[in-house]
Design a protein around this motif. Structure first.
Motif: not given
Length: 162
Positions: A12-17, A66-67, A83-84, A100-102
């Motif tokens: 599962l991937g997350f683009d956190y805002g 996570l991005g 994000i951390r 985490v990935v760029d």
């Protein structure tokens, strides 16, 4: 691929805002991510953990991704601290590894995939698609970085604009 990310199949991937978190699912056998949903936060400290945990329960991922917000020089944007924190809470609450990935250009790539009209109708779709782009990056990277290897000092001392 080597390292702990090599054995990961479903993610599962997350683009956190601070206000929205885009979520996507991906599978190494298929090789790409697809948007699932966008969660809405009251603020950066009031995340809908019930919704996050329900997604983890439904999809049973091997890991979470996570991005990571860095610039071309490798410096962190200020949101990296949140994000951390989110990534460490994800790991603690789900018991799953978090990588985490760029995430550079993930929103731009997501906008290209969706098109301007779709984004104008529903801004949350952009966040979910950005999470899919983040997963694509994870699935293509030879070595993803564990959230546990990101020290607080790296985030605080390596900020853009410092």
């Amino acid at each position: 691929m080597t390292g702990p990310a090599a054995s990961v199949e479903r993610v599962l991937g997350f683009d956190y805002g601070e206000w929205r978190i885009g979520v996507a699912v991906g599978d190494r056998r298929i090789g790409n991510g697809r948007p699932l949903t966008t969660l809405h936060n009251r603020n950066a400290d009031q995340i809908d953990w019930q919704a996050v945990e329900a997604l983890v329960e439904d999809w049973q991922p091997d890991a979470l991704v996570l991005g990571w917000p860095i610039d071309d020089a490798g410096r962190c944007y200020p949101i990296a601290a949140a994000i951390r924190r989110f990534g460490n809470r994800l790991r603690e609450r789900t018991g799953r590894p978090v990588f985490v990935v760029d995430e550079r250009l993930s929103s731009e790539q997501a906008a290209e995939r969706l098109g301007r009209r779709a984004i104008d109708r529903d801004k949350g779709r952009l966040d979910a698609m950005a999470a899919a782009v983040i997963l694509d990056t994870f699935l293509e990277q030879p070595d993803a970085r564990s959230i546990e290897t990101v020290p607080r000092s790296e985030v605080m001392e390596n900020l853009v604009g410092r």
